[in-house]
Design a protein around this motif. Structure first.
Motif, mmCIF file in Angstrom:
data_model
loop_
_atom_site.group_PDB
_atom_site.id
_atom_site.type_symbol
_atom_site.label_atom_id
_atom_site.label_comp_id
_atom_site.label_asym_id
_atom_site.label_seq_id
_atom_site.Cartn_x
_atom_site.Cartn_y
_atom_site.Cartn_z
ATOM 1 N N LEU A 566 8.644 21.193 -5.373
ATOM 2 C CA LEU A 566 8.732 20.161 -6.403
ATOM 3 C C LEU A 566 9.246 18.817 -5.888
ATOM 4 C CD1 LEU A 566 8.749 19.276 -9.425
ATOM 5 C CD2 LEU A 566 11.046 20.267 -9.583
ATOM 6 N N MET A 567 10.335 18.812 -5.160
ATOM 7 C CA MET A 567 11.064 17.572 -4.934
ATOM 8 C C MET A 567 10.483 16.645 -3.861
ATOM 9 S SD MET A 567 13.194 17.587 -7.328
ATOM 10 C CE MET A 567 14.076 16.100 -6.892
ATOM 11 N N THR A 592 15.072 12.735 -15.158
ATOM 12 C CA THR A 592 16.086 13.030 -16.175
ATOM 13 C C THR A 592 16.033 14.506 -16.575
ATOM 14 O OG1 THR A 592 15.944 10.763 -17.020
ATOM 15 C CG2 THR A 592 16.942 12.416 -18.468
ATOM 16 N N SER A 593 14.817 15.003 -16.848
ATOM 17 C CA SER A 593 14.665 16.413 -17.226
ATOM 18 C C SER A 593 15.045 17.340 -16.072
ATOM 19 C CB SER A 593 13.226 16.686 -17.668
ATOM 20 O OG SER A 593 12.925 16.003 -18.858
ATOM 21 N N ILE A 594 14.646 16.978 -14.858
ATOM 22 C CA ILE A 594 14.948 17.825 -13.696
ATOM 23 C C ILE A 594 16.455 17.893 -13.466
ATOM 24 C CG2 ILE A 594 14.686 18.036 -11.200
ATOM 25 C CD1 ILE A 594 11.889 16.776 -11.518
ATOM 26 N N LEU A 598 18.467 21.382 -13.410
ATOM 27 C CA LEU A 598 19.088 21.893 -12.189
ATOM 28 C C LEU A 598 20.606 21.933 -12.289
ATOM 29 C CD1 LEU A 598 16.998 20.215 -9.336
ATOM 30 C CD2 LEU A 598 16.651 22.423 -10.439
ATOM 31 N N GLY A 599 21.181 21.097 -13.139
ATOM 32 C CA GLY A 599 22.632 21.068 -13.238
ATOM 33 C C GLY A 599 23.242 20.677 -11.900
ATOM 34 N N PRO A 600 24.285 21.378 -11.473
ATOM 35 C CA PRO A 600 24.911 21.055 -10.180
ATOM 36 C C PRO A 600 23.928 21.143 -9.015
ATOM 37 C CG PRO A 600 26.327 22.516 -11.458
ATOM 38 C CD PRO A 600 25.020 22.437 -12.193
ATOM 39 N N GLY A 601 22.837 21.877 -9.192
ATOM 40 C CA GLY A 601 21.850 21.989 -8.123
ATOM 41 C C GLY A 601 21.176 20.672 -7.787
ATOM 42 N N PHE A 605 20.408 15.610 -4.489
ATOM 43 C CA PHE A 605 19.515 14.455 -4.664
ATOM 44 C C PHE A 605 20.210 13.321 -5.431
ATOM 45 C CE2 PHE A 605 17.128 18.483 -5.316
ATOM 46 C CZ PHE A 605 16.448 18.512 -4.113
ATOM 47 N N ALA A 606 21.434 13.556 -5.886
ATOM 48 C CA ALA A 606 22.035 12.706 -6.916
ATOM 49 C C ALA A 606 22.388 11.308 -6.430
ATOM 50 C CB ALA A 606 23.281 13.388 -7.478
ATOM 51 N N GLU A 607 22.979 11.172 -5.236
ATOM 52 C CA GLU A 607 23.533 9.872 -4.850
ATOM 53 C C GLU A 607 22.486 8.767 -4.789
ATOM 54 O OE1 GLU A 607 26.713 7.890 -1.744
ATOM 55 O OE2 GLU A 607 26.159 10.003 -1.558
#
Length: 944
Positions: A566-567, A592-594, A598-601, A605-607
């Motif tokens: 996916l990513m 936003t949905s992903i 995924l939550g903490p998962g 990719f967050a930063e």
């Protein structure tokens, strides 16, 4: 305006100026001219006070110029007047009006029509009473028997009726009666005119009043209806269309007028539904939905169903000139045209239980007879249910049995019909669903793209029932065939089929939810393959399908083998797109949905995602004041989508986002966004404020009072009217902040309460979620600041408790009830006259899961029992509505308790009545664990 004044204005117009303006207008209508340069020059001329005088002169008097130039002058005049009419000098206003009246009867129809358009704009801006000469002139023209003058007047009247019908139904100083009373007899008389244009304009004008129904039309209703019957078979299709429009309007707003004639009207509409003119057929087709929506007795339609259904099914076939037929042959190698990329509108984040649903985007985007007929069949199936199947199914089977290429449109219409009745006729169709699905699956591979695409849509209409049947024999096999069939079509070479398949699969995702988990790998492989091959238009639908998949399966997506599929393509696209590209919008929504799924998962990719959102907001805030420095044009959608993605990150990462927030300037950016003049920006900003309050309130604290003050201001009465979704999110955010910052919220408590109480006391017409959030936030404020709120509780407790009854059981409702208990402890007399409302609210629980709250509620009830005394308490209990007592009796979490003091320590012991209220439950709940074993006490009395 006097003749001398008009002559003076006319004399002031210079020939050189006329020549220059006419030259510019001639260039403007030329297809090969530099439109930007011409527009700039015309804007330059617009700064001169007499420019509009030149334009009206060219429109009215420049007979040596072409009609196109004169029309262009009139349209430019119309636009200028919209912007600046009321700032013109009285002399200019009067000159323009007098010139317009002079050419009401111009020889050329185009000029007359343009004059009518400008007159309507002047009336909108200056009102009828500001132009008394107009009514005189219009009546004079109507009574003149000169066709040009009559048509010119009717054109102006029609446009005024269309734009501002209310203006004609008002008292005008100096007039003995309202304008509509003057015009109505003349309009109705023109129904008999030998000229089709006058019949059309007069009927169209009267139809504009059907919704507001002025007295003049009410008193003339019989004459109006007789006129409609007279025009029903008019040779002019435009007139017949307006007759159908009138019947549709009347059945919607005043069906009682048609009641005596309903049988004949229905017969007429049925025949008009077969009219050779598509516009007439389309307008008449609207009648069936309007009739059903009006909740009129269905018996009147039942008799015509056997004749109506074949007409609808016939009209559901593609017309030979349908634009979709030409577009449908485009394969994926044909580049998207710019006009194919429809404007997209991001829906700002909304916190509440009733988000509303986005309207389904149909396969065909243009409303036409085919689509209207399918909608009519859909609503008839919902009204009559399985009754329509005996008339419908043989026709469908007949059309499906025609296998020749020449009849593919009939087969396509039959598949559309199967989808249209999916909801309404499911009772009769469900036993045959396996056969229907088995028949549809092969059509996914039909040679005709539009059959493949409509089959995708029809299968999506049965998604809910297919998922419901998973536990039945062969249910999983059927589900997998549909799933794989739709996935296969997402990789179709035809762009229309790609769109339909991807949209249908998104619908299946919503219904199937966690049932998709075993198939995630193959789903992701297909969707990401489609992602790699789709062009821009359909790429947006893939984003939606990916986002819907994430919403459906949640944390199941958080596995390396799935993220590896996916990513990488999404991140690659994320890096390729510039900050000014609008293709970022659907990708932001998808992320936003992903992130939420995924939550903490998502932390890996967050930063970069977080920082990109911050950058986008900063760039757009700069672009608003200095687009050159920002390097982009301002577009609020970038801010809204970025805020919503930050909300998704916050919800997904939880406290894991704290480090990102701490080393960013998000707090200051968010404060700016909360004060933005654009509603959508404030709505999303306030949603993010509430999300951040949940997980990292410490980072909001330095500017907490500013955030609270801004949020509180969104709840005033004007905001509720203009931006209810903003107010909803503000209300929710205040509640979230309250439970985190506790007493620090006290500076705004009374201001917020003063806004929430009117909402709860006057709930009619307000959004359900606003009412729920108001009740919850009020309770949360009472919980953390009971000393401030409790003194005022008698003013709102009844309406508040009524609102609490409507809220589903969850932690937010628990918070609100903690506020109720805290207020009662602080000011018990404030609720003593509203005990019935309070008991109803308590009885609304299905299950209070918090043991602490259960005990608090019991203590509140016990306190009132002691306050009132046994006699008054017994009378109160006996006066409760039976359903409240019964609901309470059936609810194991909410019991009526007797309090008995322990002989050893004096602590309260609580004995509990059993569930049927007739015997005593000899169990005992011990609150004081320090006491030793306690003998069973038999409690006297019975449960209410």
């Amino acid at each position: 305006m006097s003749a001398a004044a008009a002559a003076a204005t006319l004399a002031s117009l210079k020939k050189e100026g006329l020549r220059e303006i006419c030259g510019l207008l001639e260039q403007q209508i030329s297809p090969n001219s530099d439109q930007t340069r011409i527009w700039q020059q015309l804007q330059h001329y617009s700064q001169f006070p007499d420019f509009n005088n030149y334009l009206v002169f060219i429109l009215a008097r420049a007979e040596g110029k072409s009609v196109e130039v004169r029309q262009a002058a009139g349209l430019l005049l119309k636009n200028n007047l919209r912007m600046a009419f009321n700032s013109l000098s009285p002399a200019s206003q009067q000159y323009i009006k007098s010139e317009l009246l002079l050419c009401l009867g111009a020889a050329d129809r185009t000029i007359r029509s343009t004059v009518g358009t400008v007159i309507s704009v002047v009336v909108q801006l200056g009102k009828v009473f500001g132009w008394p000469e107009l009514l005189q002139a219009l009546v004079h023209c109507l009574d003149s028997n000169d066709l040009n003058h009559m048509e010119g007047a009717m054109d102006a009247i029609y446009k005024i009726c269309e734009d501002i019908p209310d203006e004609l139904d008002m008292d005008i100083p100096g007039l003995a009666e309202r304008p509509i009373n003057i015009f109505m007899p003349r309009l109705l008389q023109l129904f008999q005119s030998p000229h089709a244009i006058l019949r059309k304009l007069s009927l169209g004008s009267v139809n504009q009043f059907n919704v507001i129904m002025p007295t003049a039309l009410l008193l003339s209703m019989d004459q109006y209806l007789q006129g409609l019957f007279h025009l029903a078979n008019d040779p002019a299709a435009d007139v017949r269309k307006l007759v159908c429009e009138a019947f549709v309007q009347l059945i919607e707003v005043r069906p009682e007028f048609l009641e005596p004639h309903l049988r004949n009207v229905i017969e007429y509409i049925l025949q008009s539904n077969k009219d050779a003119d598509d516009e007439v057929a389309l307008e008449s087709c609207e009648f069936w939905s309007a009739y059903c929506d009006a909740n009129l007795p269905p018996d009147r339609l039942r008799d015509v169903l056997p004749r109506l259904i074949p007409v609808l099914l016939s009209n559901m076939a593609y017309a030979d000139d349908d634009e979709s037929l030409f577009d449908a042959e485009e394969d994926e190698s044909v580049p998207d045209r710019e006009q194919d990329l429809k404007p997209r509108f991001h829906s700002s984040r909304f916190h509440g239980s009733d988000n509303g649903e986005e309207a389904e985007e149909d396969i065909v985007n243009i409303w036409n007879l085919r689509k209207c007929s399918a909608a009519g069949l859909d609503i008839l199936s919902n009204v009559f249910g399985d009754e329509i199947l005996p008339a419908l199914m043989p026709l469908i089977q007949q059309k499906l049995s025609t296998t020749s290429d020449a009849h593919w449109k009939d087969r396509e219409a039959a598949v559309l019909a199967i989808g249209a009745v999916a909801e309404g006729c499911i009772g009769g169709l469900y036993p045959h669903l396996p056969e229907i699905i088995a028949f549809l699956i092969p059509l996914l591979d039909d040679k005709f793209p539009l059959i493949r695409s409509i089959t995708c849509w029809t299968l999506s209409r049965y998604s809910k029932f297919i998922v419901q049947g998973l536990d039945h024999q062969n249910g999983h096999e059927q589900f997998e065939k549909i799933l794989m069939g739709l996935l296969r079509r997402t990789l179709d070479t035809n762009k229309r089929v790609q769109e339909a398949a991807c949209s249908a699969f998104a619908t299946l995702e919503e219904e199937a939810a966690e049932e998709l988990a075993p198939h995630l790998e193959i789903i992701l492989q297909h969707l990401m393959c489609a992602y790699g091959k789709y062009q821009r238009r359909n790429l947006r639908i893939v984003y939606d399908a990916i986002g819907t998949l994430a919403d459906a399966v949640g944390a199941e997506l958080n596995q390396p083998k799935y993220l590896d599929i996916l990513m990488p393509p999404l991140i690659s696209k994320w890096q390729q797109l510039a900050n000014s590209e609008k293709d970022l919008f659907p990708l932001l929504e998808c992320f936003t949905s992903i992130a939420q799924a995924l939550g903490p998962g998502f932390s890996q990719f967050a930063e970069p995602v977080f920082q990109r959102c911050i950058n986008l907001i900063q760039i757009q805030q700069l672009a608003k004041v200095d687009p050159v420095a920002a390097g982009v044009q301002y577009d609020k959608e970038f801010i809204v989508c970025s805020l919503d993605l930050l909300s998704g990150l916050t919800e997904g990462l939880g406290s894991g986002i704290e480090s990102l927030v701490g080393k960013s300037n998000l707090r200051d950016l968010l404060l700016q966004c909360c004060m933005d003049e654009v509603d959508d920006v404030r709505q999303s900003a306030l949603a993010l404020l509430g999300d951040l309050a949940r997980v990292c309130p410490v980072h909001l604290h330095p500017r907490l009072l500013e955030f609270l003050d801004i949020a509180a201001k969104q709840l005033n009465a004007s905001q509720l009217k203009e931006a209810v979704s903003v107010a909803n999110n503000a209300c929710w955010a205040i509640g979230e902040l309250a439970v985190k910052v506790r007493e620090d919220i006290s500076p705004i408590v009374l201001a917020v309460i003063s806004c929430l109480v009117p909402i709860l006391k006057n709930p009619e017409g307000l959004h359900k979620s606003l009412l729920e959030n108001s009740a919850i936030t009020l309770g949360r404020l009472a919980w953390v600041c009971p000393d401030l709120v409790a003194p005022h509780m008698e003013h709102f407790i009844q309406s508040w408790c009524s609102a609490l009854c409507m809220i589903r059981d969850d932690f937010e409702k628990e918070d609100a009830f903690r506020g109720l208990c805290a207020m009662v402890r602080t000011n018990p007399s404030g609720a003593v006259n509203s005990l019935t409302y309070m008991c109803k609210a308590i009885a609304s629980w299905n299950d209070i899961r918090s043991e602490d709250l259960q005990i608090e509620v019991r203590q509140v009830l016990n306190g009132y029992k002691q306050m009132l005394g046994d006699g008054a308490w017994g009378q109160f209990i006996s006066a409760l509505e039976p359903q409240v007592a019964e609901r309470t009796a059936q609810n194991p979490a909410i019991d009526w308790f007797e309090e008995i003091l322990c002989d050893d320590c004096g602590a309260p012991r609580i004995g509990k009545f059993d569930s049927d209220g007739t015997n005593v439950d000899k169990s005992l709940i011990e609150l004081e664990e320090s006491c030793g074993p306690v003998d069973l006490w038999v409690l006297e009395g019975r449960r209410p």
